[in-house]
Design a protein around this motif. Structure first.
Motif, short mmCIF file in Angstrom:
data_model
loop_
_atom_site.label_atom_id
_atom_site.label_comp_id
_atom_site.label_asym_id
_atom_site.label_seq_id
_atom_site.Cartn_x
_atom_site.Cartn_y
_atom_site.Cartn_z
N GLU A 117 41.91 52.91 17.30
CA GLU A 117 42.73 52.67 18.48
C GLU A 117 43.48 53.92 18.93
O GLU A 117 44.04 53.94 20.03
N SER A 118 43.49 54.96 18.11
CA SER A 118 44.19 56.19 18.49
C SER A 118 43.31 57.15 19.28
O SER A 118 43.81 57.91 20.11
N CYS A 119 41.98 57.14 19.02
CA CYS A 119 41.11 58.11 19.69
C CYS A 119 39.82 57.51 20.21
O CYS A 119 39.03 58.21 20.85
N VAL A 277 39.32 56.46 31.32
CA VAL A 277 39.34 55.86 29.98
C VAL A 277 40.27 54.65 29.95
O VAL A 277 39.96 53.63 29.33
N ALA A 278 41.40 54.73 30.65
CA ALA A 278 42.30 53.57 30.73
C ALA A 278 41.60 52.39 31.38
O ALA A 278 41.78 51.23 30.97
N SER A 279 40.76 52.67 32.37
CA SER A 279 39.99 51.61 33.02
C SER A 279 39.01 50.98 32.04
O SER A 279 38.81 49.76 32.05
N ILE A 280 38.41 51.80 31.19
CA ILE A 280 37.49 51.27 30.17
C ILE A 280 38.23 50.33 29.23
O ILE A 280 37.74 49.24 28.89
N LEU A 281 39.43 50.73 28.80
CA LEU A 281 40.21 49.88 27.90
C LEU A 281 40.50 48.52 28.53
O LEU A 281 40.38 47.47 27.88
N ARG A 282 40.87 48.53 29.80
CA ARG A 282 41.13 47.25 30.49
C ARG A 282 39.87 46.41 30.56
O ARG A 282 39.92 45.18 30.38
N PRO A 288 46.08 49.14 28.19
CA PRO A 288 46.32 50.57 27.96
C PRO A 288 47.79 50.92 27.79
O PRO A 288 48.11 52.01 27.30
N LEU A 289 48.69 49.99 28.17
CA LEU A 289 50.12 50.24 28.04
C LEU A 289 50.68 49.74 26.71
O LEU A 289 51.87 49.93 26.43
N VAL A 294 49.01 53.96 24.19
CA VAL A 294 49.53 54.75 25.31
C VAL A 294 48.89 56.14 25.37
O VAL A 294 48.53 56.63 26.43
N GLY A 295 48.74 56.80 24.23
CA GLY A 295 48.17 58.15 24.23
C GLY A 295 46.68 58.20 23.99
O GLY A 295 46.08 59.29 23.98
#
Length: 467
Positions: A117-119, A277-282, A288-289, A294-295
């Motif tokens: 989850e970090s990278c 990448v944030a869009s991929i997480l969603r 992503p928040l 966050v990072g």
């Protein structure tokens, strides 16, 4: 080909299974389309042509791999356990020891993978689960593996993964207690500069974590000793006092001091890529928040930027500007040529089909007159790293290294690449422990079987591994 005409056969090869078994709406789902669009942004940020042959279907392949590798978000552990509890007389609510009433049950060596989850890079997990039955019932053994896999197929960190598996089994089976031990292995977070300077740059992060419930909540309980001893029967040497909480340290190399230094050498992060990448997480079902994430988009982009195509030609030109004098290489024609070799040159690369890492070693052999050493090991390592730090396929990597070394030496070259591909464990068949070998031969090595055999026999008989 009869019923298996060429078009049908190619469709089976492309998708891995028959078309009749595939949900054809997958490619049209909003989540898939969103991931594809984001991957195109990432590829363009790396300087790649998204329409290049070999990359055209990469966005869809990446979307499939990511959604398959995080399918745990769409699964519930309780649905797996329900219906898999079987009555077993003699197992009452008392707690016995292994072999007695209410005895300990241990399932060992469950191979799993998860995404950090970090990278967002994959990490490997060897999972061992034990529980003490109660209530005159036991659970189907395969369900222990399936429950563990549900939580592994999410963005995770080791201690949280162990706790979730333990809690789900405790609530689903309602045993006297559950014990979980995870042996985790995280891939390195390399950077281009260190790879050119250090051939031993691979490095791996190992972590041993545990979680217990019920009768295993007491870390000094005798049942923990029984559990660990049953692991030792299989050569699994774990000590309870060696187990650590990954949340109390830098488990992910991208967050370690050395990883931060490596990332700081990369120019400012492309915010468009971070947003992608944030869009991929969603699209995978994550937020992503969430504080742990966050990072993550920025760290993943910094990893990808190691494989940027621009400016790499300048780096290579600095190493290979001068060709070796053929007269020195071949001598006066009277001296017999000897095989010289450099073995176990390490490399990292990024599969251009799934944007997943592959890594391993390169063995290079060439012919020259005895007593002449025309090329330094550091130069060969630099050539290997140059071609590795790109979006690649192993077959092309092997050929490019051979052709470059041949252009320097003007002749007879053999190259063998041995690699592990994370796409083999994090998608599709999930084949742990597999490795791939490729070979390229030029000059005399292409016509002299004895020379090829002599070089191949000189390669150490050691498996490519993540260790």
């Amino acid at each position: 080909m009869g019923a298996l005409d060429e078009g049908h056969f190619c469709s089976e090869l492309e998708n891995g299974v028959k078309l009749g078994c595939i949900d054809l709406s997958f490619e049209e789902e909003p989540e898939t389309i969103a991931i594809e669009d984001a991957v195109k942004v990432l590829m363009q940020g790396l300087g790649e042509d998204v329409n290049r042959e070999g990359l055209k279907k990469t966005p869809l392949r990446v979307a499939k791999a990511l959604r398959e590798g995080t399918r745990g978000y769409r699964q519930k552990a309780k649905d797996i356990v329900q219906g898999a509890l079987f009555p077993e007389s003699g197992l009452d609510n008392t707690v016995g020891h292994a072999g007695g009433a209410g005895g300990l049950v241990v399932v060992r060596d469950l191979d799993l993978f998860s995404y950090c989850e970090s990278c967002m890079l994959p990490f490997q997990v060897k999972c061992h689960v034990g529980y003490v039955p109660s209530g005159q019932r036991v659970v189907g053994l395969s369900k222990l593996s399936r429950v563990a896999d549900v939580f592994a197929k999410r963005l995770q960190e080791p201690q949280h993964l162990a706790d979730e598996v333990c809690s789900a089994l405790q609530h689903g089976i309602k045993p006297a207690g559950v014990a979980v031990v995870l042996q985790c292995l995280h891939i390195h977070f390399p950077n281009l500069e260190s790879a050119f300077l250090d051939s031993n740059h691979q490095g791996w992060v190992e972590l041993l974590v545990s979680s217990g419930s019920g009768v295993f909540e007491n870390e000094n309980a005798n049942l923990w000793a029984d559990f660990l001893n049953l692991l030792r029967f299989r050569g699994i040497n774990v000590e309870k006092n060696r187990m650590r909480d990954s949340s109390d340290q830098h488990w992910c190399p991208s967050r370690s001091p050395s990883g931060a230094i490596a990332a700081s050498k990369i120019e400012s992060v492309n915010q468009g890529m971070v947003t992608a990448v944030a869009s991929i997480l969603r699209s995978l079902g994550e937020d992503p928040l969430r504080k742990e994430l966050v990072g993550t988009p920025a760290r993943f982009v910094k990893w990808l930027m190691n494989f940027q195509t621009s400016n790499l030609d300048m780096k290579l030109n600095g190493f290979v500007s001068d060709r070796v004098d053929p007269q020195k290489l071949n001598g006066d024609g009277c001296k017999e040529k000897k095989i010289r070799s450099e073995l176990n040159l390490s490399f990292w690369s990024q599969c251009e089909h799934h944007l997943l890492p592959f890594y391993g070693v390169v063995h290079i052999g060439y012919l020259c007159t005895e007593g002449f050493n025309p090329i330094a090991k550091s130069l060969l390592q630099s050539i290997v790293c140059f071609y590795g730090f790109k979006l690649q396929v192993q077959e092309r990597l092997t050929r490019q290294i051979a052709e470059t070394v041949s252009s320097l030496l003007g002749g007879d070259v053999i190259v063998v690449v041995e690699a592990n591909h994370t796409c083999m464990i994090s998608r599709g068949i999930e084949k742990f422990g597999s490795s791939t070998a490729t070979i390229a031969v030029l000059g005399r090595f292409s016509t002299d079987p004895a020379a090829r055999a002599k070089f191949l026999q000189s390669i150490p008989n050691t498996a490519v591994s993540g260790r």
